[in-house]
Design a protein around this motif. Structure first.
Motif, PDB file in Angstrom:
ATOM      1  N   ALA A 364       6.596  42.210 -31.697  1.00 12.17           N
ATOM      2  CA  ALA A 364       6.198  40.929 -32.286  1.00 12.17           C
ATOM      3  C   ALA A 364       5.307  40.137 -31.329  1.00 12.17           C
ATOM      4  O   ALA A 364       4.311  39.519 -31.741  1.00 12.17           O
ATOM      5  CB  ALA A 364       7.431  40.112 -32.647  1.00 12.17           C
ATOM      6  N   THR A 367       1.697  41.916 -31.229  1.00 12.33           N
ATOM      7  CA  THR A 367       0.895  41.738 -32.443  1.00 12.33           C
ATOM      8  C   THR A 367       0.498  40.275 -32.647  1.00 12.33           C
ATOM      9  O   THR A 367      -0.565  39.999 -33.221  1.00 12.33           O
ATOM     10  CB  THR A 367       1.658  42.253 -33.668  1.00 12.33           C
ATOM     11  OG1 THR A 367       2.956  41.629 -33.745  1.00 12.33           O
ATOM     12  CG2 THR A 367       1.861  43.763 -33.592  1.00 12.33           C
ATOM     13  N   THR A 368       1.322  39.360 -32.181  1.00 11.70           N
ATOM     14  CA  THR A 368       0.954  37.941 -32.248  1.00 11.70           C
ATOM     15  C   THR A 368      -0.281  37.669 -31.404  1.00 11.70           C
ATOM     16  O   THR A 368      -1.177  36.904 -31.802  1.00 11.70           O
ATOM     17  CB  THR A 368       2.119  37.057 -31.781  1.00 11.70           C
ATOM     18  OG1 THR A 368       3.242  37.237 -32.646  1.00 11.70           O
ATOM     19  CG2 THR A 368       1.726  35.591 -31.770  1.00 11.70           C
ATOM     20  N   VAL A 476      -0.946  39.207 -38.349  1.00 14.22           N
ATOM     21  CA  VAL A 476       0.219  38.374 -38.666  1.00 14.22           C
ATOM     22  C   VAL A 476       1.237  39.160 -39.489  1.00 14.22           C
ATOM     23  O   VAL A 476       2.455  39.041 -39.277  1.00 14.22           O
ATOM     24  CB  VAL A 476      -0.228  37.099 -39.422  1.00 14.22           C
ATOM     25  CG1 VAL A 476       0.985  36.370 -40.003  1.00 14.22           C
ATOM     26  CG2 VAL A 476      -1.003  36.182 -38.493  1.00 14.22           C
ATOM     27  N   THR A 479       3.375  41.153 -37.232  1.00 10.05           N
ATOM     28  CA  THR A 479       4.406  40.336 -36.589  1.00 10.05           C
ATOM     29  C   THR A 479       5.569  40.079 -37.539  1.00 10.05           C
ATOM     30  O   THR A 479       6.736  40.171 -37.146  1.00 10.05           O
ATOM     31  CB  THR A 479       3.804  39.002 -36.118  1.00 10.05           C
ATOM     32  OG1 THR A 479       2.690  39.253 -35.256  1.00 10.05           O
ATOM     33  CG2 THR A 479       4.834  38.180 -35.366  1.00 10.05           C
TER      34      THR A 479
END
Length: 518
Positions: A364, A367-368, A476, A479
């Motif tokens: 997370a 990917t953010t 997004v 995430t």
């Protein structure tokens, strides 16, 4: 071998052969060099396409085939060759793949006509399709779950940014400053491939017989998935370039055929798995996607979307600098050079923390950061200083790709049985290839729709912004998938600093009995 815990959980209990530290280091270095050579061979051609075109008389609209031919052959064969490596020997496929790449890289360097170069580039891509899944299987087999495995996978993952920099930066210098010009990089990659062959001969352990008693190959499944992936990759890459764009009849027809072939592959694999013992083993068990309560499938989807977002961001950032800001390719490369440094540091970070940070948090977080990079270019203003948007975006962009690759391949290796390691790695690599083509196709459609319908001098900028907003949305979504579906995986690395603690139950390991393991 596969052992069972008290609750019936099947775990990877393969005992790796005793090996000296230098041989382990040489093995990891060899696999990493193979990854560097693969990425460099793939991306370098895009840097000197105009030079090749001028030398061989290739029309500008045909030059892209020099890049696409490699990607097509490499991407479509990963699954089949990964399965064959599991069945017949990963070392053998590593040596065959690297030797193949050496031979056809050398051939590309001596090519005298455009047709010859097209064919040789397509054949060149078969090499990585053989050795990349084999590398993942070799690393997983050689290093049981341990800190050494985390180091090995993170180092292998670092080969991607190094290969990207080598292919673009060094490739450009060779083309500019050597007598052979565009042929020089091909000669370099041939030499690097030969080093991989030599390293593989001495560092990789001899292949052991597979645990599967039935070694028949699912050639029907191999044909269906290979043909389907070829057609889909072709359509995604050529849809915008066709005479009538996506409305071109042959593009529509090939897309439908590709989807039908993939659907037929899934149905065929389901039939083979359902009738296991009566029919030949499937190329890919569909039950593999349900491993770890379906999280195997989730990480594959995240890999697909992350590469869609990351490579789309990278492509449109280059287009923005060169076509809108009017920077030279050299200045554009310099503005994006920090990606290589950050990429290597990201893999070092994964190496250090994979045994202490929850898998879902790591994915997370990465990917953010990719989403932030796309967001910065989605709102970028040409009049703004470079330090406001252009400097931080390349730095944060690679977090997602490197975290997903390094941690994701570790997770895939953890939930796969010993005889599935190269196949599982091939699936992961195939999804990243498809994701790259998908992301570029979708963002190109958005870019052209906004740019074509806009008016005034700001229309091109709005088109670039729209493409980056699309990449932002993909990142997004990655995430959200990580937060929503990867919770509970826990830590995928092993912390060897705590030998006195009882091992925790691994709920991400394969469950149930596998009839093909002993």
């Amino acid at each position: 071998m596969a052992g069972s815990t008290e609750d019936g959980t099947t775990q990877d209990t393969v005992t790796a052969p005793t090996r000296s530290a230098w041989r382990s280091v040489l093995l990891v270095a060899t696999c990493t060099l193979a990854m560097v050579t693969n990425i460099a061979s793939s991306v370098s051609a895009s840097i000197f396409l105009p030079v090749i075109g001028a030398d061989l008389g290739i029309a500008e609209d045909q030059l892209q085939w020099l890049v696409s031919a490699f990607s097509l052959s490499s991407g479509c064969l990963l699954l089949l060759l990964g399965r064959l490596a599991d069945l017949f020997g990963r070392k053998m496929f590593f040596l065959l793949g690297t030797a193949w790449l050496a031979i056809f890289s050398l051939g590309c360097g001596f090519a005298q006509t455009s047709i010859t170069l097209y064919i040789l580039r397509g054949l060149q891509g078969v090499g990585p399709a053989a050795f990349v899944p084999a590398c993942l299987g070799i690393l997983a087999h050689t290093f049981p779950p341990s800190r050494a495995r985390s180091v090995a996978f993170a180092t292998f993952s670092a080969g991607a940014p190094v290969g990207g920099a080598l292919g673009t930066q060094l490739g450009a210098l060779l083309v500019q400053d050597t007598r052979a010009r565009w042929r020089s990089p091909f000669f370099l990659f041939a030499g690097m491939s030969v080093l991989c062959v030599l390293g593989g001969i001495f560092a990789i352990d001899p292949d052991e017989p597979t645990a599967e008693s039935d070694r028949r190959v699912d050639w029907i499944g191999g044909f269906l998935v290979t043909a389907g992936v070829v057609l889909i990759l072709f359509v995604l890459g050529q849809g915008q370039l066709a005479p009538q764009g996506w409305k071109t009849p042959y593009i529509i027809a090939l897309l439908i055929i590709g989807v039908v072939l993939i659907a037929a592959f899934i149905l065929w694999e389901h039939r083979l798995e359902k009738n296991e013992g009566k029919m030949r083993p499937p190329l890919m068990k569909l039950s593999l996607w349900g491993r770890a309560k379906g999280r195997f499938a989730v990480i594959q989807i995240i890999a697909f979307l992350e590469w869609s977002a990351f490579l789309s961001w990278y492509f449109w950032a280059q287009v923005y600098y060169e076509d809108f800001v009017k920077l030279t390719p050299v200045h554009t490369a310099l503005r994006l050079l920090s990606m290589t440094i950050t990429g290597c540091l990201c893999n070092v970070f994964v190496m250090l923390v994979i045994s202490r940070i929850d898998f879902a948090v790591l994915i997370a977080f990465g990917t953010t950061f990719t989403a932030i990079a796309a967001l910065l270019f989605a709102i970028i203003e040409p009049s703004a200083p470079y330090w406001a948007y252009g400097f931080p975006a390349p730095i944060v962009s690679v977090f997602g790709a490197d975290f997903v690759f390094a941690a994701g391949t570790l997770f895939v290796a953890k939930v796969s049985l010993p005889h599935e390691q190269s196949l599982a790695g091939g699936i992961f690599q195939t999804l990243t290839q498809l994701g790259t083509a998908f992301g570029l196709a979708i963002t190109t459609i958005v870019h052209n729709a906004v740019g074509g319908g806009g008016a005034g001098n700001d229309a091109p900028l709005k088109a670039y912004h729209a493409a980056q907003w699309t990449a932002f949305g993909m990142a997004v979504l990655c995430t959200l998938l990580a937060v929503g579906f990867l919770r509970g995986v826990g830590i995928v690395g092993v912390d060897e600093r705590k030998p006195d603690l009882e091992p925790q139950q691994d709920e991400s390991a394969p469950t149930g009995r596998d009839t093909n393991t002993k």
